[in-house]
Design an enzyme around this catalytic site. Structure first.
Site, PDB file in Angstrom:
ATOM      1  N   HIS A  86       0.680  -1.261  -0.204  1.00 28.92           N
ATOM      2  CA  HIS A  86      -0.210   0.000   0.078  1.00 28.92           C
ATOM      3  C   HIS A  86       0.673   1.121   0.008  1.00 28.92           C
ATOM      4  O   HIS A  86       1.749   1.199   0.663  1.00 28.92           O
ATOM      5  CB  HIS A  86      -1.055  -0.102   1.045  1.00 28.92           C
ATOM      6  CG  HIS A  86      -0.398   0.072   2.660  1.00 28.92           C
ATOM      7  ND1 HIS A  86      -0.181   1.182   3.213  1.00 28.92           N
ATOM      8  CD2 HIS A  86      -0.018  -0.993   3.401  1.00 28.92           C
ATOM      9  CE1 HIS A  86       0.246   0.620   4.600  1.00 28.92           C
ATOM     10  NE2 HIS A  86       0.288  -0.461   4.543  1.00 28.92           N
ATOM     11  N   ASP A  88      -0.274   4.210   0.644  1.00 30.38           N
ATOM     12  CA  ASP A  88      -0.833   5.482   1.981  1.00 30.38           C
ATOM     13  C   ASP A  88      -0.064   5.202   3.008  1.00 30.38           C
ATOM     14  O   ASP A  88       0.472   3.916   3.194  1.00 30.38           O
ATOM     15  CB  ASP A  88      -2.270   5.334   1.818  1.00 30.38           C
ATOM     16  CG  ASP A  88      -2.755   3.998   2.511  1.00 30.38           C
ATOM     17  OD1 ASP A  88      -2.221   2.934   2.167  1.00 30.38           O
ATOM     18  OD2 ASP A  88      -3.476   3.971   3.796  1.00 30.38           O
ATOM     19  N   ASP A 119       6.273   1.047   6.363  1.00 26.65           N
ATOM     20  CA  ASP A 119       4.873   0.773   6.365  1.00 26.65           C
ATOM     21  C   ASP A 119       4.342   1.592   5.241  1.00 26.65           C
ATOM     22  O   ASP A 119       3.936   2.843   5.931  1.00 26.65           O
ATOM     23  CB  ASP A 119       4.376   0.549   7.558  1.00 26.65           C
ATOM     24  CG  ASP A 119       2.806   0.320   7.804  1.00 26.65           C
ATOM     25  OD1 ASP A 119       2.318  -0.414   6.725  1.00 26.65           O
ATOM     26  OD2 ASP A 119       2.482   0.311   8.765  1.00 26.65           O
ATOM     27  N   GLU A 150      -5.266   1.520   2.687  1.00 26.35           N
ATOM     28  CA  GLU A 150      -5.308   0.501   3.553  1.00 26.35           C
ATOM     29  C   GLU A 150      -5.123   0.922   4.998  1.00 26.35           C
ATOM     30  O   GLU A 150      -5.694   0.583   6.030  1.00 26.35           O
ATOM     31  CB  GLU A 150      -3.763  -0.344   3.611  1.00 26.35           C
ATOM     32  CG  GLU A 150      -3.840  -1.510   4.115  1.00 26.35           C
ATOM     33  CD  GLU A 150      -3.291  -1.713   5.693  1.00 26.35           C
ATOM     34  OE1 GLU A 150      -3.686  -2.593   6.438  1.00 26.35           O
ATOM     35  OE2 GLU A 150      -2.764  -0.614   6.081  1.00 26.35           O
ATOM     36  N   GLU A 151      -4.466   2.028   5.210  1.00 32.14           N
ATOM     37  CA  GLU A 151      -4.476   2.721   6.734  1.00 32.14           C
ATOM     38  C   GLU A 151      -5.730   3.495   7.256  1.00 32.14           C
ATOM     39  O   GLU A 151      -5.962   3.669   8.398  1.00 32.14           O
ATOM     40  CB  GLU A 151      -3.390   3.443   6.749  1.00 32.14           C
ATOM     41  CG  GLU A 151      -1.858   3.240   6.531  1.00 32.14           C
ATOM     42  CD  GLU A 151      -1.530   2.395   7.637  1.00 32.14           C
ATOM     43  OE1 GLU A 151      -2.192   1.632   8.609  1.00 32.14           O
ATOM     44  OE2 GLU A 151      -0.253   1.933   7.560  1.00 32.14           O
ATOM     45  N   HIS A 415       3.526   3.434  12.671  1.00 35.93           N
ATOM     46  CA  HIS A 415       2.705   4.477  13.005  1.00 35.93           C
ATOM     47  C   HIS A 415       3.157   5.186  14.301  1.00 35.93           C
ATOM     48  O   HIS A 415       2.113   6.219  14.388  1.00 35.93           O
ATOM     49  CB  HIS A 415       1.299   3.419  13.839  1.00 35.93           C
ATOM     50  CG  HIS A 415       0.619   2.664  12.719  1.00 35.93           C
ATOM     51  ND1 HIS A 415      -0.672   2.183  12.672  1.00 35.93           N
ATOM     52  CD2 HIS A 415       1.060   2.080  11.509  1.00 35.93           C
ATOM     53  CE1 HIS A 415      -0.976   1.286  11.781  1.00 35.93           C
ATOM     54  NE2 HIS A 415      -0.076   1.355  10.982  1.00 35.93           N
TER      55      HIS A 415
HETATM   56  N1  BES Z   1       1.193  -3.322   7.955  1.00 36.69           N
HETATM   57  C1  BES Z   1       0.108  -3.068   8.871  1.00 36.69           C
HETATM   58  C2  BES Z   1      -0.377  -4.162   9.417  1.00 36.69           C
HETATM   59  C3  BES Z   1       0.676  -4.906  10.411  1.00 36.69           C
HETATM   60  C4  BES Z   1       0.983  -4.514  11.550  1.00 36.69           C
HETATM   61  C5  BES Z   1       1.253  -6.303   9.968  1.00 36.69           C
HETATM   62  C6  BES Z   1       1.813  -5.150  12.440  1.00 36.69           C
HETATM   63  C7  BES Z   1       2.233  -6.704  10.671  1.00 36.69           C
HETATM   64  C8  BES Z   1       2.578  -6.005  11.927  1.00 36.69           C
HETATM   65  C9  BES Z   1      -0.923  -2.325   8.234  1.00 36.69           C
HETATM   66  O1  BES Z   1      -0.640  -1.103   7.512  1.00 36.69           O
HETATM   67  C10 BES Z   1      -2.003  -1.602   9.329  1.00 36.69           C
HETATM   68  O2  BES Z   1      -1.342  -0.876  10.010  1.00 36.69           O
HETATM   69  N2  BES Z   1      -3.185  -2.054   9.312  1.00 36.69           N
HETATM   70  C11 BES Z   1      -4.232  -1.447  10.268  1.00 36.69           C
HETATM   71  C12 BES Z   1      -5.493  -1.857   9.677  1.00 36.69           C
HETATM   72  C13 BES Z   1      -6.623  -1.063  10.127  1.00 36.69           C
HETATM   73  C14 BES Z   1      -6.307   0.546   9.669  1.00 36.69           C
HETATM   74  C15 BES Z   1      -7.828  -1.574   9.391  1.00 36.69           C
HETATM   75  C16 BES Z   1      -4.060  -1.510  11.717  1.00 36.69           C
HETATM   76  O3  BES Z   1      -3.592  -2.859  12.108  1.00 36.69           O
HETATM   77  O4  BES Z   1      -4.438  -1.199  12.556  1.00 36.69           O
HETATM   78 MN    MN Z   2       0.912  -1.765   6.103  1.00 32.61          MN
HETATM   79 MN    MN Z   3       0.035   0.299   9.027  1.00 35.21          MN
END
Ligand code: BES
Ligand code: MN
Ligand code: MN
Length: 448
Positions: A86, A88, A119, A150-151, A415
């Site tokens: 992603h 974003d 990320d 995605e975020e 994040h």
């Molecule tokens: N890359 C992350 C998901 C992730 C986090 C995988 C830690 C492995 C380890 C993804 O970008 C993310 O932050 N997803 C969000 C999804 C939400 C906005 C629906 C999350 O997990 O908060």
């Molecule tokens: Mn991600």
């Molecule tokens: Mn993320």
């Protein structure tokens, strides 16, 4: 094989420059003022994929953020691999907490700092490196899909999927958006938690009242809200909402010292919840209060607050259903509001958890690629985070094999402020993916 490793190493400096250019674009889809930046980011990704040799590159959107789809057709008899990332990124947070500006990629001690360096703009960089290492002509079909929201929970993804189903159809889906066990040991992510969130609002009065005149007789809304939020956990810090799902976790060693080191938990602050760390992180639900609207202190006066609200975010263990979990949370909030205060729960985002059966020839091919690239055995891990995309794609393409890889490591701080990418991990991830494409070409039985 060693030729391919060398080719990745040759293309890596150019990939690194392209990654830095992407990081300079402030593609925060959640910030309405920066939607033009997300478009600019999609344009930049399109240009990079076109220059890398994809014949068919398009920007698509279905009322949401622009996504990029690039296609390289499969040679006869070879499988097609979809490479996901992603473009974003999360908002940068407090800029004064960054050691260097968030959108100016900066190298320190072998890491590249900046929002999205890991990320997930590093996911895009990994796909570019693998494709370039094959000189734009890999022995399998390759479809690159780079999402732009995605975020924000991928709200238009199901419409994108429906509109471009045939274009996105593939035998293997590689999602380069997860973590690694360490900078030296890769992970194959086999479970992810889902997500369900809501805003809970409580009201006790038509309007504010003098807190001396009426305090002690009628409740203020903020006191009600904090009691309600406190009811979400028991005294040990376990989630206290009834009816939530719990799964079994992988049996890996995760000592308390590692938790302390990776999180920066302050001295004297204890962990919460019971069970092993992998159980709590990957296989149990979690509830966090991520925001609150009430009177800020510098605007406060001796007034009883009439209403207050909070955003509550819940992680759903693999095997659970996000919608059912949101219903359970809503019920809990409605039933635990003290003193008859009015409570309204506004449902938010839902994302389903996912568990992969990582056995069979595709997973063998991936592990073999990891072993060669990293010189270490990959660890099957869960993650506590969520990628709702996965369950949606799995439902749309039930026979596709899903591989969740990634370019993050325990020090990435995704994040948070000072996010960074370990440059050695980028190299090893790129080599793994280039080798994987080669390994899958000789694997005729990928799809049943
Ligand atoms: N890359 C992350 C998901 C992730 C986090 C995988 C830690 C492995 C380890 C993804 O970008 C993310 O932050 N997803 C969000 C999804 C939400 C906005 C629906 C999350 O997990 O908060
Ligand atoms: Mn991600
Ligand atoms: Mn993320």
């Amino acid at each position: 094989m060693s030729d391919l490793v060398q080719r990745v190493q040759e293309v890596l400096p150019s990939v690194r420059r392209d990654l830095e250019d992407l990081v300079r674009i402030e593609s925060v889809w959640a910030d309405p003022a920066r939607r033009g930046e997300v478009q600019r980011s999609a344009d930049a990704v399109t240009k990079l994929l076109t220059e890398a040799g994809f014949g068919d590159v398009q920007i698509v959107s279905e009322g949401g953020a622009p996504a990029v789809i690039a296609r390289h057709p499969a040679p006869p008899g070879a499988p097609t691999v979809l490479l996901y990332a992603h473009h974003d990124v999360q908002p940068e947070g407090d800029p004064t907490q960054w050691a260097t500006p968030p959108f100016e990629p900066t190298e320190r001690d072998g890491r590249l700092y900046g929002r999205g360096t890991a990320d997930d703009k590093a996911g895009i960089a990994t796909h570019l490196a693998a494709f370039r290492a094959h000189d734009g002509n890999p022995p399998v079909g390759v479809t690159v899909f780079v999402e732009g929201e995605e975020e924000s929970g991928s709200p238009s993804l199901s419409r994108l999927l429906a509109a471009h189903r045939d274009t996105l159809a593939s035998d293997v889906i590689v999602i380069a958006d997860s973590d690694n066990w360490s900078t030296e040991v890769p992970s194959l992510t086999v479970t992810l938690r889902g997500l369900a969130d809501c805003v809970v609002e409580v009201a006790t009065l038509h309007h504010g009242l003098h807190s001396g005149l009426w305090g002690g007789v009628v409740p203020d809304a903020l006191s009600v809200l904090v009691r309600l939020l406190a009811s979400l956990h028991d005294d040990d810090g376990n989630v206290a909402v009834a009816g939530l799902h719990e799964a079994g976790a992988a049996d890996v060693d995760y000592p308390p010292e590692r938790v302390r080191e990776e999180t920066g938990l302050l001295d004297g602050v204890s962990e919460i919840g019971s069970g092993t760390v992998p159980q709590r992180l990957w296989a149990k639900p979690a509830i966090t209060v991520i925001g609150i609207d009430t009177t800020p202190i510098d605007k406060s006066s001796n007034t009883l607050t009439p209403r207050a609200r909070a955003k509550v975010s819940m992680r759903v263990a693999p095997g659970g259903d996000a919608a059912e979990h949101l219903a359970a949370l809503t019920r809990h909030l409605e039933e635990h509001t003290p003193w008859g205060a009015h409570v309204t729960v506004i449902p938010g985002d839902l994302g389903q958890p996912y568990a992969i059966d990582a056995t069979g020839p595709v997973y063998d091919a991936a592990r073999e690629a990891f072993r060669t690239a990293w010189g270490a055995e990959p660890v099957d891990t869960g993650v506590g985070g969520s990628i709702p995309f996965i369950a949606e794609f799995a439902a749309a393409f039930p026979s596709a094999k899903i591989l969740v890889t990634g370019v993050e490591d325990p020090a990435t701080q995704a994040h948070s402020v000072n996010e960074s990418l370990h440059l050695g991990v980028l190299e090893r991830a790129a080599i793994s993916e280039a080798l994987l494409l080669a390994n899958l070409a000789s694997e005729r039985q990928v799809a049943p």
